[in-house]
Scaffold this motif. Structure first.
Motif, PDB file in Angstrom:
ATOM      1  N   THR A  54       0.828  -1.209   0.000  1.00  0.00           N
ATOM      2  CA  THR A  54       0.000   0.000   0.000  1.00  0.00           C
ATOM      3  C   THR A  54       0.860   1.255   0.000  1.00  0.00           C
ATOM      4  O   THR A  54       0.508   2.258  -0.623  1.00  0.00           O
ATOM      5  CB  THR A  54      -0.954   0.009   1.212  1.00  0.00           C
ATOM      6  N   ASP A 111      -6.350   6.706   0.234  1.00  0.00           N
ATOM      7  CA  ASP A 111      -5.601   5.610   0.855  1.00  0.00           C
ATOM      8  C   ASP A 111      -6.555   4.911   1.816  1.00  0.00           C
ATOM      9  O   ASP A 111      -6.863   5.437   2.872  1.00  0.00           O
ATOM     10  CB  ASP A 111      -4.375   6.165   1.593  1.00  0.00           C
ATOM     11  N   GLN A 161      -2.607  -7.497   2.101  1.00  0.00           N
ATOM     12  CA  GLN A 161      -2.168  -8.394   3.177  1.00  0.00           C
ATOM     13  C   GLN A 161      -2.810  -8.104   4.525  1.00  0.00           C
ATOM     14  O   GLN A 161      -2.615  -8.854   5.458  1.00  0.00           O
ATOM     15  CB  GLN A 161      -0.640  -8.367   3.309  1.00  0.00           C
ATOM     16  N   LYS A 162      -3.566  -7.034   4.656  1.00  0.00           N
ATOM     17  CA  LYS A 162      -4.159  -6.762   5.974  1.00  0.00           C
ATOM     18  C   LYS A 162      -5.345  -7.719   6.188  1.00  0.00           C
ATOM     19  O   LYS A 162      -5.118  -8.876   6.458  1.00  0.00           O
ATOM     20  CB  LYS A 162      -4.472  -5.280   6.120  1.00  0.00           C
TER      21      LYS A 162
HETATM   22  C1  LIG Z   1      -0.758  -0.068   6.622  1.00  0.00           C
HETATM   23  C2  LIG Z   1      -1.009   1.272   6.026  1.00  0.00           C
HETATM   24  C3  LIG Z   1      -0.315   1.708   4.880  1.00  0.00           C
HETATM   25  C4  LIG Z   1       0.865   0.983   4.298  1.00  0.00           C
HETATM   26  O1  LIG Z   1       0.616  -0.282   3.909  1.00  0.00           O
HETATM   27  P1  LIG Z   1       1.792  -1.320   3.684  1.00  0.00           P
HETATM   28  O2  LIG Z   1       1.163  -2.254   2.722  1.00  0.00           O
HETATM   29  O3  LIG Z   1       2.031  -1.944   5.013  1.00  0.00           O
HETATM   30  O4  LIG Z   1       2.989  -0.647   3.189  1.00  0.00           O
HETATM   31  C5  LIG Z   1      -0.671   2.920   4.319  1.00  0.00           C
HETATM   32  N1  LIG Z   1      -1.619   3.693   4.857  1.00  0.00           N
HETATM   33  C6  LIG Z   1      -2.290   3.343   5.971  1.00  0.00           C
HETATM   34  C7  LIG Z   1      -3.328   4.271   6.509  1.00  0.00           C
HETATM   35  C8  LIG Z   1      -2.015   2.114   6.589  1.00  0.00           C
HETATM   36  O5  LIG Z   1      -2.699   1.756   7.691  1.00  0.00           O
END
Ligand SMILES: *Cc1c(COP(=O)(O)O)cnc(C)c1O
Length: 369
Positions: free
Chosen positions: A71, A187, A211-212
């Motif tokens: 992300t 985002d 992946q979350k």
């Molecule tokens: C986790 C997160 C990201 C980044 O995601 P990754 O895939 O871990 O790099 C970006 N923005 C927010 C708000 C997040 O919670």
């Protein structure tokens, strides 16, 4: 022997949610099998991305979609897409933005830090973040002021629990940008459950994590307008080279989307609610803490358990309890509460029943009998 024993790694019980420093999430069987199979195969990567595009469009209702490394890279690449379109010259020039629109307007309270500041993800594309409003919030007038510059590339909004201050509705902010012909990127990170809601704001591109909660290998998913998704994909011949999705990640995303589509959401939600309710009853029997269930603060479809610590009875404050849980074996990670409140939270979504039992046993050992 398991991986933790082989490599002498700390065993973790993760009640903190999809947290990057802990390896984020657990993938299901279907994802694990598909990823393992992908590792020993060749693919035309363009075809794999076309399959991801179709699957993401079907899954979200968006015109198009693509997978990038994560992300954080999705933020950099969506910003890049709004500056370059599909122009090969512009894509090759980044992060040199000479002659391109380069201002990325974002509300000050949306300047979140998810491990690094989001402004750095913006600057990686060569863009210049321009904050509007204050930490306490922003108004449509603040947005109008920011967007009135001549060099605006896009409006960037964040829809997560990290956002500070009160703001306008996301859809109103999107409408203000659109009246000026400025594209909007949201985002959405951990909010894959709410992706259709985020798209309904009218945003041109929405990024969410693979992946979350979706449980794919590390991947950032970008969905939205077909021309802008094409411009994101085109970055692969530019700065996106360093942020590409691997074959196993794209296959894992496809498998994770299939698993989500097959999931009985009603049954899943009931299962999560029962898990939290049961934990709250059992934790409530311990001395020194009061247990309740509270909704996810950003509207995700499950609750968390909250423990309010009474330091006089517990013999320690909430921060000390968080640390005590972490330093034991296995190491138990929970969400710390607000700094001024004697509270902590547990997200149980990823936990197996035996892990929940282990958390309760540890709490009973740490708290007075
Ligand atoms: C986790 C997160 C990201 C980044 O995601 P990754 O895939 O871990 O790099 C970006 N923005 C927010 C708000 C997040 O919670």
């Amino acid at each position: 022997m398991g991986l933790h024993a082989t490599y002498k790694l700390t065993r973790i019980i993760n009640a903190r949610g999809p947290y990057t420093p802990l390896g984020v999430s657990r993938s299901g069987e279907g994802v694990a099998t598909a990823v393992a199979a992908a590792l020993s195969e060749f693919f035309v990567m363009e075809e794999l991305q076309d399959a991801a595009d179709r699957a993401l469009a079907r899954f979200t209702g968006a015109e198009a979609g693509t997978a990038v490394h994560c992300t954080a890279s999705a933020i950099t690449l969506t910003v890049a897409a709004t500056m370059t379109g599909e122009s090969p010259e512009r894509i090759a020039a980044l992060p040199d933005t000479t002659g391109m629109p380069r201002a990325v307007v974002l509300p000050a309270g949306h300047a979140v830090d998810y491990g690094h500041p989001i402004e750095q993800a913006v600057r990686l594309a060569g863009a210049v973040p321009v904050a509007v409003g204050t930490e306490a919030g922003y108004t449509l007038e603040d947005l109008e002021t920011g967007l009135s510059r001549p060099d605006v590339a896009c409006l960037l909004l964040v829809s997560s629990r990290l956002v500070r201050g009160a703001g306008t509705e996301l859809s109103e902010a999107v409408a203000v940008a659109h009246r000026r012909g400025v594209p909007v990127v949201i985002d959405g990170a951990a909010q894959d459950f709410r992706i259709d809601e985020l798209l309904r704001t009218g945003a041109d591109l929405v990024t969410v994590s693979g992946q979350k909660y979706l449980g794919s290998p590390t991947a950032g998913l970008v969905v939205g307008r077909v021309d802008l998704v094409a411009a994101v994909r085109a970055q692969e011949r530019g700065i996106g080279r360093a942020m590409k999705a691997s074959k196993e990640a794209v296959i894992g995303v496809l498998a994770a989307i299939e698993a989500r589509q097959e999931l009985d959401m009603t049954a899943w939600r009931r299962q999560q609610a029962d898990k939290v309710a049961d934990f709250v009853v059992r934790a409530g029997a311990l001395r020194g803490v009061a247990a309740t269930s509270v909704p996810d603060p950003t509207g995700l479809p499950f609750e968390r358990a909250r423990l309010d610590v009474d330091p006089a009875v517990a013999g320690m404050d909430a921060a000390a309890l968080v640390t005590a849980l972490r330093v034991g074996a296995p190491s138990i990670w929970v969400m710390p509460g607000r700094p001024d409140a004697e509270e902590l939270f547990l997200e149980l979504v990823a936990l197996e029943p035996a892990e929940i039992d282990a958390v309760l046993v540890r709490l009973s050992e740490l708290l007075p009998g």
